[in-house]
Design a protein around this motif. Structure first.
Motif, PDB file in Angstrom:
ATOM      1  N   MET A   1     -67.882  -6.224 -27.310  1.00 47.47           N
ATOM      2  CA  MET A   1     -67.526  -7.030 -26.137  1.00 47.47           C
ATOM      3  C   MET A   1     -67.194  -6.091 -24.978  1.00 47.47           C
ATOM      4  SD  MET A   1     -64.698 -10.095 -25.830  1.00 47.47           S
ATOM      5  CE  MET A   1     -65.696 -11.166 -26.868  1.00 47.47           C
ATOM      6  N   SER A   2     -67.792  -6.354 -23.809  1.00 56.07           N
ATOM      7  CA  SER A   2     -67.590  -5.495 -22.647  1.00 56.07           C
ATOM      8  C   SER A   2     -66.180  -5.670 -22.086  1.00 56.07           C
ATOM      9  CB  SER A   2     -68.616  -5.833 -21.569  1.00 56.07           C
ATOM     10  OG  SER A   2     -68.335  -7.097 -20.986  1.00 56.07           O
ATOM     11  N   PRO A   3     -65.707  -4.696 -21.276  1.00 54.44           N
ATOM     12  CA  PRO A   3     -64.374  -4.840 -20.664  1.00 54.44           C
ATOM     13  C   PRO A   3     -64.235  -6.113 -19.834  1.00 54.44           C
ATOM     14  CG  PRO A   3     -65.140  -2.585 -20.459  1.00 54.44           C
ATOM     15  CD  PRO A   3     -66.293  -3.364 -21.008  1.00 54.44           C
ATOM     16  N   THR A   4     -65.282  -6.476 -19.100  1.00 52.44           N
ATOM     17  CA  THR A   4     -65.221  -7.698 -18.286  1.00 52.44           C
ATOM     18  C   THR A   4     -65.079  -8.932 -19.170  1.00 52.44           C
ATOM     19  OG1 THR A   4     -66.586  -6.705 -16.554  1.00 52.44           O
ATOM     20  CG2 THR A   4     -66.440  -9.106 -16.592  1.00 52.44           C
ATOM     21  N   GLU A   5     -65.869  -8.989 -20.240  1.00 51.13           N
ATOM     22  CA  GLU A   5     -65.779 -10.120 -21.167  1.00 51.13           C
ATOM     23  C   GLU A   5     -64.397 -10.173 -21.815  1.00 51.13           C
ATOM     24  OE1 GLU A   5     -70.474 -10.452 -22.560  1.00 51.13           O
ATOM     25  OE2 GLU A   5     -69.038  -9.274 -23.739  1.00 51.13           O
ATOM     26  N   ALA A   6     -63.853  -9.019 -22.157  1.00 54.82           N
ATOM     27  CA  ALA A   6     -62.526  -8.978 -22.780  1.00 54.82           C
ATOM     28  C   ALA A   6     -61.464  -9.543 -21.841  1.00 54.82           C
ATOM     29  CB  ALA A   6     -62.183  -7.545 -23.173  1.00 54.82           C
ATOM     30  N   VAL A   7     -61.539  -9.160 -20.563  1.00 56.87           N
ATOM     31  CA  VAL A   7     -60.571  -9.671 -19.586  1.00 56.87           C
ATOM     32  C   VAL A   7     -60.695 -11.186 -19.459  1.00 56.87           C
ATOM     33  CG1 VAL A   7     -59.964  -9.704 -17.139  1.00 56.87           C
ATOM     34  CG2 VAL A   7     -60.418  -7.530 -18.283  1.00 56.87           C
ATOM     35  N   LEU A   8     -61.921 -11.695 -19.427  1.00 58.36           N
ATOM     36  CA  LEU A   8     -62.129 -13.147 -19.304  1.00 58.36           C
ATOM     37  C   LEU A   8     -61.613 -13.887 -20.528  1.00 58.36           C
ATOM     38  CD1 LEU A   8     -65.682 -13.210 -17.676  1.00 58.36           C
ATOM     39  CD2 LEU A   8     -63.488 -13.724 -16.589  1.00 58.36           C
ATOM     40  N   VAL A   9     -61.761 -13.297 -21.699  1.00 55.46           N
ATOM     41  CA  VAL A   9     -61.229 -13.936 -22.916  1.00 55.46           C
ATOM     42  C   VAL A   9     -59.700 -13.971 -22.868  1.00 55.46           C
ATOM     43  CG1 VAL A   9     -60.983 -13.707 -25.418  1.00 55.46           C
ATOM     44  CG2 VAL A   9     -63.211 -13.384 -24.357  1.00 55.46           C
ATOM     45  N   VAL A  10     -59.080 -12.888 -22.394  1.00 56.70           N
ATOM     46  CA  VAL A  10     -57.618 -12.873 -22.253  1.00 56.70           C
ATOM     47  C   VAL A  10     -57.167 -13.955 -21.280  1.00 56.70           C
ATOM     48  CG1 VAL A  10     -55.632 -11.567 -21.426  1.00 56.70           C
ATOM     49  CG2 VAL A  10     -57.341 -10.445 -22.857  1.00 56.70           C
ATOM     50  N   LEU A  11     -57.859 -14.077 -20.151  1.00 53.15           N
ATOM     51  CA  LEU A  11     -57.506 -15.098 -19.163  1.00 53.15           C
ATOM     52  C   LEU A  11     -57.695 -16.500 -19.728  1.00 53.15           C
ATOM     53  CD1 LEU A  11     -59.025 -13.549 -15.910  1.00 53.15           C
ATOM     54  CD2 LEU A  11     -56.623 -13.648 -16.589  1.00 53.15           C
ATOM     55  N   ALA A  12     -58.750 -16.684 -20.519  1.00 47.49           N
ATOM     56  CA  ALA A  12     -58.942 -17.979 -21.182  1.00 47.49           C
ATOM     57  C   ALA A  12     -57.781 -18.252 -22.141  1.00 47.49           C
ATOM     58  CB  ALA A  12     -60.271 -17.993 -21.938  1.00 47.49           C
ATOM     59  N   GLY A  13     -57.308 -17.192 -22.810  1.00 48.17           N
ATOM     60  CA  GLY A  13     -56.153 -17.340 -23.696  1.00 48.17           C
ATOM     61  C   GLY A  13     -54.892 -17.727 -22.944  1.00 48.17           C
ATOM     62  N   VAL A  14     -54.703 -17.152 -21.753  1.00 49.67           N
ATOM     63  CA  VAL A  14     -53.550 -17.516 -20.916  1.00 49.67           C
ATOM     64  C   VAL A  14     -53.608 -18.998 -20.559  1.00 49.67           C
ATOM     65  CG1 VAL A  14     -52.422 -17.187 -18.679  1.00 49.67           C
ATOM     66  CG2 VAL A  14     -53.261 -15.203 -19.947  1.00 49.67           C
ATOM     67  N   ALA A  15     -54.777 -19.445 -20.115  1.00 48.57           N
ATOM     68  CA  ALA A  15     -54.935 -20.855 -19.745  1.00 48.57           C
ATOM     69  C   ALA A  15     -54.722 -21.766 -20.938  1.00 48.57           C
ATOM     70  CB  ALA A  15     -56.324 -21.079 -19.152  1.00 48.57           C
ATOM     71  N   ALA A  16     -55.283 -21.382 -22.087  1.00 51.10           N
ATOM     72  CA  ALA A  16     -55.143 -22.204 -23.288  1.00 51.10           C
ATOM     73  C   ALA A  16     -53.692 -22.266 -23.749  1.00 51.10           C
ATOM     74  CB  ALA A  16     -56.028 -21.649 -24.405  1.00 51.10           C
ATOM     75  N   GLY A  17     -52.988 -21.113 -23.727  1.00 52.31           N
ATOM     76  CA  GLY A  17     -51.589 -21.107 -24.136  1.00 52.31           C
ATOM     77  C   GLY A  17     -50.727 -21.957 -23.234  1.00 52.31           C
ATOM     78  N   THR A  18     -51.029 -21.941 -21.932  1.00 47.48           N
ATOM     79  CA  THR A  18     -50.281 -22.769 -20.976  1.00 47.48           C
ATOM     80  C   THR A  18     -50.496 -24.248 -21.255  1.00 47.48           C
ATOM     81  OG1 THR A  18     -50.514 -21.061 -19.268  1.00 47.48           O
ATOM     82  CG2 THR A  18     -49.959 -23.287 -18.526  1.00 47.48           C
ATOM     83  N   ILE A  19     -51.749 -24.641 -21.389  1.00 47.44           N
ATOM     84  CA  ILE A  19     -52.076 -26.056 -21.614  1.00 47.44           C
ATOM     85  C   ILE A  19     -51.559 -26.533 -22.961  1.00 47.44           C
ATOM     86  CG2 ILE A  19     -53.988 -27.677 -21.939  1.00 47.44           C
ATOM     87  CD1 ILE A  19     -55.555 -26.043 -19.907  1.00 47.44           C
ATOM     88  N   ASN A  20     -51.684 -25.690 -24.001  1.00 52.00           N
ATOM     89  CA  ASN A  20     -51.212 -26.100 -25.322  1.00 52.00           C
ATOM     90  C   ASN A  20     -49.716 -26.373 -25.339  1.00 52.00           C
ATOM     91  OD1 ASN A  20     -53.656 -26.107 -26.647  1.00 52.00           O
ATOM     92  ND2 ASN A  20     -53.464 -24.023 -27.422  1.00 52.00           N
ATOM     93  N   THR A  21     -48.954 -25.579 -24.616  1.00 52.09           N
ATOM     94  CA  THR A  21     -47.504 -25.761 -24.610  1.00 52.09           C
ATOM     95  C   THR A  21     -47.104 -27.062 -23.929  1.00 52.09           C
ATOM     96  OG1 THR A  21     -47.158 -23.368 -24.602  1.00 52.09           O
ATOM     97  CG2 THR A  21     -45.311 -24.737 -23.882  1.00 52.09           C
ATOM     98  N   VAL A  22     -47.787 -27.396 -22.844  1.00 54.25           N
ATOM     99  CA  VAL A  22     -47.448 -28.614 -22.107  1.00 54.25           C
ATOM    100  C   VAL A  22     -48.045 -29.849 -22.773  1.00 54.25           C
ATOM    101  CG1 VAL A  22     -47.579 -29.789 -19.873  1.00 54.25           C
ATOM    102  CG2 VAL A  22     -47.333 -27.311 -19.963  1.00 54.25           C
ATOM    103  N   VAL A  23     -49.311 -29.761 -23.172  1.00 57.78           N
ATOM    104  CA  VAL A  23     -50.024 -30.937 -23.689  1.00 57.78           C
ATOM    105  C   VAL A  23     -50.744 -30.633 -24.992  1.00 57.78           C
ATOM    106  CG1 VAL A  23     -51.672 -32.752 -23.150  1.00 57.78           C
ATOM    107  CG2 VAL A  23     -50.464 -31.614 -21.290  1.00 57.78           C
ATOM    108  N   GLY A  24     -51.692 -29.711 -24.939  1.00 62.35           N
ATOM    109  CA  GLY A  24     -52.652 -29.465 -26.006  1.00 62.35           C
ATOM    110  C   GLY A  24     -54.036 -29.394 -25.380  1.00 62.35           C
ATOM    111  N   SER A  25     -55.049 -29.094 -26.182  1.00 62.36           N
ATOM    112  CA  SER A  25     -56.448 -29.025 -25.731  1.00 62.36           C
ATOM    113  C   SER A  25     -56.838 -27.670 -25.187  1.00 62.36           C
ATOM    114  CB  SER A  25     -56.778 -30.098 -24.681  1.00 62.36           C
ATOM    115  OG  SER A  25     -56.541 -31.376 -25.188  1.00 62.36           O
ATOM    116  N   GLY A  26     -56.030 -26.648 -25.377  1.00 59.73           N
ATOM    117  CA  GLY A  26     -56.398 -25.323 -24.921  1.00 59.73           C
ATOM    118  C   GLY A  26     -57.676 -24.808 -25.566  1.00 59.73           C
ATOM    119  N   THR A  27     -57.975 -25.310 -26.760  1.00 57.55           N
ATOM    120  CA  THR A  27     -59.208 -24.924 -27.451  1.00 57.55           C
ATOM    121  C   THR A  27     -60.445 -25.226 -26.620  1.00 57.55           C
ATOM    122  OG1 THR A  27     -58.284 -25.135 -29.670  1.00 57.55           O
ATOM    123  CG2 THR A  27     -60.656 -25.444 -29.473  1.00 57.55           C
ATOM    124  N   LEU A  28     -60.369 -26.262 -25.781  1.00 54.95           N
ATOM    125  CA  LEU A  28     -61.524 -26.631 -24.964  1.00 54.95           C
ATOM    126  C   LEU A  28     -61.805 -25.596 -23.872  1.00 54.95           C
ATOM    127  CD1 LEU A  28     -60.936 -30.461 -24.605  1.00 54.95           C
ATOM    128  CD2 LEU A  28     -62.484 -29.263 -26.142  1.00 54.95           C
TER     129      LEU A  28
END
Length: 253
Positions: A1-28
């Motif tokens: 996985m390239s550095p750019t892809e890795a950063v985007l996956v981390v950011l997706a994880g941030v968004a998912a963790g935020t949504i999961n804590t409030v509601v759920g559905s971060g997997t989407l």
């Protein structure tokens, strides 16, 4: 996985963790991101689940204040989530993915409707319970099996599990939306954690992907706790409904 892809996956994880804590559905958020970067679907599903567990822990810690006084309730309902989550994870390994294609959107749609109508239904449930001596602290009789069934769903797929749990708790347990959110986070953590244990034991995990998602979701869990705690009950209910609708559209499109 390239550095750019890795950063985007981390950011997706941030968004998912935020949504999961409030509601759920971060997997989407995280699951489609992994697919876009060429991760095989089954590997993406199980690696995503493992990666989001630390974010669930972070969300529980962020909402620890609202968990005060809920020990007995969490232990009782947590047993239901443990049983359901184990069953759901095993079903994911045994059944074809098409097995739940019809029922998953229906469950999410039902959860959204129940969240919206929750206060009215809860008043009706409370009125009937008062005739029998009031609602127990752990909720009316059907809350336990309903949480177990939500656990089966969460162990199998997971997206919008929080919507279903908030609907169940909001109708069957007499407490505030914020305290329900804290309980939901613990129950979802139990389901995700037991599913992760099953997946680690028998499935192929992409540990680089899981680690990147974990890193982002831990940060997102704290952000979600800060945001969610500031939302008034009606607004929180509206956010849950909107996320549920978005999840429903994503699944049927």
């Amino acid at each position: 996985m390239s550095p750019t892809e890795a950063v985007l996956v981390v950011l997706a994880g941030v968004a998912a963790g935020t949504i999961n804590t409030v509601v759920g559905s971060g997997t989407l958020i995280t699951f489609p991101t992994l697919l876009a970067f060429g991760v095989p679907p089954v590997t993406a599903n199980v690696s995503n689940n493992v990666g989001l567990v630390p974010g669930s822990v972070s969300g529980v810690i962020g909402y620890r204040r609202e968990l005060a006084g809920q020990r007995a309730r969490v232990l009782r309902l947590g047993a239901a989530s443990l049983i359901g989550g184990t069953a759901g994870a095993l079903l994911l390994l045994w059944l074809p993915s098409a097995a739940f294609d019809t029922i998953v959107p229906a469950l999410i749609g039902l959860g959204v409707v129940l969240v919206v109508l929750g206060p009215r239904i809860q008043r009706s449930v409370a009125a009937r319970a008062d005739e029998r001596g009031g609602i127990p602290d752990h909720g009316v009789w059907w809350v336990w099996p309903a949480v177990a069934l939500a656990g089966v769903y969460g162990g199998y797929f997971g997206a919008a599990q929080g919507v279903l749990l908030m609907a169940i708790l909001g109708i069957g347990v007499a407490d505030s939306m914020q305290r329900h959110t804290a309980t939901k986070n613990v129950l979802a953590l139990i389901v995700n954690a037991i599913a992760a244990v099953v997946f680690i034991a028998v499935a192929e995990i992409d540990w680089e992907v899981a680690g990147l998602i974990a890193l982002g979701s831990v940060v997102g869990g704290q952000i979600g706790a800060g945001v969610g705690r500031r939302l008034p009950p009606d607004l929180l209910r509206a956010v849950i409904a909107v996320v549920g609708v978005v999840a429903l559209v994503a699944l049927v499109s």
